[in-house]
Design an enzyme around this catalytic site. Sequence first.
Site, PDB file in Angstrom:
ATOM      1  N   PHE A 120       0.859  -1.176   0.000  1.00 14.13           N
ATOM      2  CA  PHE A 120       0.000   0.000   0.000  1.00 14.13           C
ATOM      3  C   PHE A 120       0.898   1.230   0.000  1.00 14.13           C
ATOM      4  O   PHE A 120       2.098   1.130   0.240  1.00 14.13           O
ATOM      5  CB  PHE A 120      -0.890  -0.004   1.258  1.00 14.13           C
ATOM      6  N   GLN A 242      -8.633  14.005   4.279  1.00 14.18           N
ATOM      7  CA  GLN A 242      -7.940  13.272   3.236  1.00 14.18           C
ATOM      8  C   GLN A 242      -8.791  13.189   1.969  1.00 14.18           C
ATOM      9  O   GLN A 242      -9.966  12.826   2.024  1.00 14.18           O
ATOM     10  CB  GLN A 242      -7.635  11.854   3.715  1.00 14.18           C
ATOM     11  N   HIS A 244      -8.990  11.076  -1.253  1.00 18.62           N
ATOM     12  CA  HIS A 244      -8.468   9.813  -1.787  1.00 18.62           C
ATOM     13  C   HIS A 244      -8.188  10.001  -3.266  1.00 18.62           C
ATOM     14  O   HIS A 244      -9.036  10.520  -3.990  1.00 18.62           O
ATOM     15  CB  HIS A 244      -9.479   8.689  -1.574  1.00 18.62           C
ATOM     16  N   LEU A 254     -15.393   4.866  -4.207  1.00 16.46           N
ATOM     17  CA  LEU A 254     -13.981   4.582  -3.950  1.00 16.46           C
ATOM     18  C   LEU A 254     -13.444   3.421  -4.788  1.00 16.46           C
ATOM     19  O   LEU A 254     -14.096   2.403  -4.969  1.00 16.46           O
ATOM     20  CB  LEU A 254     -13.809   4.240  -2.462  1.00 16.46           C
ATOM     21  N   GLU A 257      -6.754   1.778  -2.980  1.00 22.05           N
ATOM     22  CA  GLU A 257      -5.328   1.976  -3.209  1.00 22.05           C
ATOM     23  C   GLU A 257      -4.664   0.630  -3.520  1.00 22.05           C
ATOM     24  O   GLU A 257      -3.609   0.564  -4.131  1.00 22.05           O
ATOM     25  CB  GLU A 257      -4.742   2.558  -1.922  1.00 22.05           C
ATOM     26  N   ARG A 288      -1.040   9.289   0.224  1.00 20.53           N
ATOM     27  CA  ARG A 288      -2.255   9.727  -0.466  1.00 20.53           C
ATOM     28  C   ARG A 288      -2.296  11.227  -0.742  1.00 20.53           C
ATOM     29  O   ARG A 288      -2.750  11.661  -1.803  1.00 20.53           O
ATOM     30  CB  ARG A 288      -3.490   9.337   0.346  1.00 20.53           C
ATOM     31  N   HIS A 355     -12.429  11.737   1.491  1.00 23.47           N
ATOM     32  CA  HIS A 355     -12.459  10.344   1.910  1.00 23.47           C
ATOM     33  C   HIS A 355     -12.425  10.140   3.418  1.00 23.47           C
ATOM     34  O   HIS A 355     -13.116   9.271   3.945  1.00 23.47           O
ATOM     35  CB  HIS A 355     -11.257   9.637   1.277  1.00 23.47           C
ATOM     36  N   ARG A 402      -3.491  10.299   6.710  1.00 26.99           N
ATOM     37  CA  ARG A 402      -3.565   8.892   7.087  1.00 26.99           C
ATOM     38  C   ARG A 402      -2.987   8.014   5.990  1.00 26.99           C
ATOM     39  O   ARG A 402      -3.205   8.280   4.809  1.00 26.99           O
ATOM     40  CB  ARG A 402      -5.025   8.503   7.318  1.00 26.99           C
TER      41      ARG A 402
END
Lengths: 591, 123, 238
Positions: A120, A242, A244, A254, A257, A288, A355, A402
């Site tokens: 990730f 955040q 995304h 969504l 990732e 991100r 997000h 995050r």
Amino acid sequence: MSIRTITFDAIVVGGGGAGMRASLQMAQSGFKTALISKVFPTRSHTVSAQGGITCAIASSDPNDDWRWHMYDTVKGSDYIGDQDAIEYMCQVGPEAVFELDHMGLPFSRTEEGRIYQRPFGGQSKNFGEGGQAARTCAAADRTGHALLHTLYQQNLKSGTQFYNEWYAAELVKDSQDNVCGVIAINIESGETVFFKAKATVFATGGSGRIYSSTTNALINTGDGVGMALRAGVPVQDIEMWQFHPTGIAGAGVLVTEGCRGEGGYLINKDGERFMERYAPNAKDLASRDVVARSMMMEILDGRGDGPDGSYVYLKLDHLGEEVLHSRLPGICELAITFAGTDPVKEPIPVVPTCHYMMGGIPTNVHGQALKLSGGHEGDAQAVNGLFAVGEVACVSVHGANRLGGNSLLDLVVFGRAAGLYIEDALRQGMTQYEPSNDDLDRALSRVRRWDESKGGESVASLRKELQSTMQNHFGVFRKGDLMEEGVEKLANLRERIANAHLEDKSGAFNTARVEALELDNLLEVAEATAIAAAGRTESRGAHSRYDFPDRDDENWLCHSIFDPLTKQLGKREVNFKPKTVDTFQPKVRTY
Amino acid sequence: MVTSVTSLGRNGLYDWLIQRVSAVVIAVYMIGMLGFLITQSNLDFDTWSAFMGSAPMRIANTLLVLSVAAHTWIGLWSVTTDYLTSLTFGKAATKVRLVVQMVIALLLLVYVLWGLLMIWGGA
Amino acid sequence: MKVSIYRYNPETDREPAMKEYELDTQGKDLMVLDVLNLLKEQDPSLSFRRSCREGVCGSDGMNMNGKNGLACITPLSAVAPGVKEGKKPLVLRPLPGLPVIRDLVVDMTMFYNQYEKVQPYLQNNTPAPAIERLQSPEDRAKLDGLYECILCACCSTSCPSWWWNPEKFLGPAALLQSYRFLADSRDNATEDRLSKMDDPFSLFRCHGIMNCVSVCPKGLNPTRAIGHIRSMLLERGV
């Protein structure tokens, strides 16, 4: 003041991953625990989490170390994550994840029979020196769904008392600001009840619906943040939202990732893999905030595609049908449904989309909500009786940004931690604070206000206006004057919402009433976000300003604290004192 | 576990298995009978009577009668428990269902005895 | 386009009625949930459940022109030919076979009760190891097509056997979940699970009608799972 009262040892508000992990802990130990959720628990937004839960369980790499995970998380937070909390999360993480397996979570597997882990964004080995790590434990691309259902099943087994489709409307506190419980409405009948408990745990999730384009579910309206702010509890780092990188253009749905973790990458309209320019090492697996900003730069520079040049593409077809269908089956479905493209053949149009709320109710590692004594710069003190876990809380493990896969870990680690702490406190004897009739009356006033409204603007139109204000004034890139304008618009909206009209006042399953009450909460979150964003005069993590493009460690290596009573922004020190490892000192952040 | 005292085996698997086995018996019987009828160019009473009176056919006919009875009972029992319930008959449902089931049971009993009488009694 | 919606408010209506709405969709192929959200702006008293709006939470199961499905992932063009173009009305009703609370909102208690009856949680009485319980990719693959259930109730409420015996027949959703645990190599309560289903109703009331398979918005196959449980019972009982 006659209102039915139901008494428990502990009540949890919110039936997502964090709430159900907390309730499970307490119910298993035999405490009388209620879980109040405005939807049936498996409809909570945790269900939409796709990619996985990041944790150093040493499956993909037998030498993996939780300290490496801690390093990544601290760096990802742009150094305003509290290092004692991050240390706790990364260290306890493996235990919490193995428990999930024992509960039955259907993780994907490696040939050795261990839990499958995928790479990730923002993950590294050996404190950033050893290249990309694969640390995100996955159940295909439905990890959140698998996690949420598993936790619900365990709660059934352990005898948690569920109040499903009950809407928690207001916190009840006594004259000393001790929390006594919540006022909740039974959506099915319209009955209003006082839930009294020694411990009230907020696990109400995020508030992404303050933006018009978000990956969040329609239920993510910031009810916990709203209740806390109205009760005078401050919020921390609430400007940190955040975006995304890969929300499906138009729909906002969504795309995990994990797609990039499995080898997918972003391209602009010319087919160029542009992340190579912005993050030469990590490329598409940079953090991100970095990827989202890079995408916006491409779009603003005219290299976006589509009628308005407003999106770029996520390319996956080179991974082959087999990988896509075994590792990312849910994504294939979503892309076909919401973008009309089959990722096996064509790239998916994507755009950065709101997000996750990094900020929230400040807590310690036990989930205890904190207020600040002696002014903004003072010491943190626990709010008696109030706890917060999950996205609504700001422990803070995410700081200014995050990392992917850390939210599910946050949920289970701190849901569990709060449960353990409350259990212990209950055994030693926790105080049940008693509200006076006036206290209850005050808590009921908001519900009453809507029920007595006689005319005014509609909830739907005000909500739309609020969302577009946030979208236009507090997006990926921010600017002082534009934000000041946004703050003013919100002040105006506050007045209008106070006079808005609830037409339908019936009792049975009145979703219009719920939406009206939610609108109040959206406003609280939006206003706090706006004032905090305008107040933080630097760029850090997800908070990126044209007028202050650089990180300012001298003035802003700290949490922001929004005080709802004065509407002023204060500061709070970040914890740089982990217990078992050396402090990670702030460095220039590159990927 | 849902209890039921009027189902044939008082057990789901047993009923399901009987239903399947009896269906196979009926199918095999019918195919055999069809084969016999096709191969006989001019069937007269004597041939038919001799055929049906033979020991293998008596056994086959007995199996057929018992299979049809079991199959019917399980099938109709399902039908009565689907449609003759409190959803359609309210409080009287149990009485209605029991009566209908008893009538079906009685008819099937008569059918079995009569069948056996024909198969074995005429000799 | 024309939309016809089942309306019932227990406080004001003596009986349910279909209400007609007009909506200009500009020929767009909206999702049915988008249509409902737009109509709710016109008429805030219209009640329906919704949450994730992407087909994973299972809130908005309903009956659209005669077929159960999730409103959020069903585009108008997929409801029936002519609906998107406005030649045919979009007809929305609550899931069949469950008591209606209000409008498109049904009382799902019976459905959840059946789910709880199958002990939908992993049971293993051996001590847990310090790490995860190992499971081969082949054993894990047995859970595919089972664990993805979102409890939307589209299947059970389209099943005639469940309509007639909602309290005795577990229904496709609960049975799918039952098999999800029977098939899990980490679960060892197989005997107990099977013994609870060996009556003429719980499982055997499935007649293989397969409505469940045809409506499942996640493409799952409860009938096949039921067949697997039957085979397990057979192996155990013969």
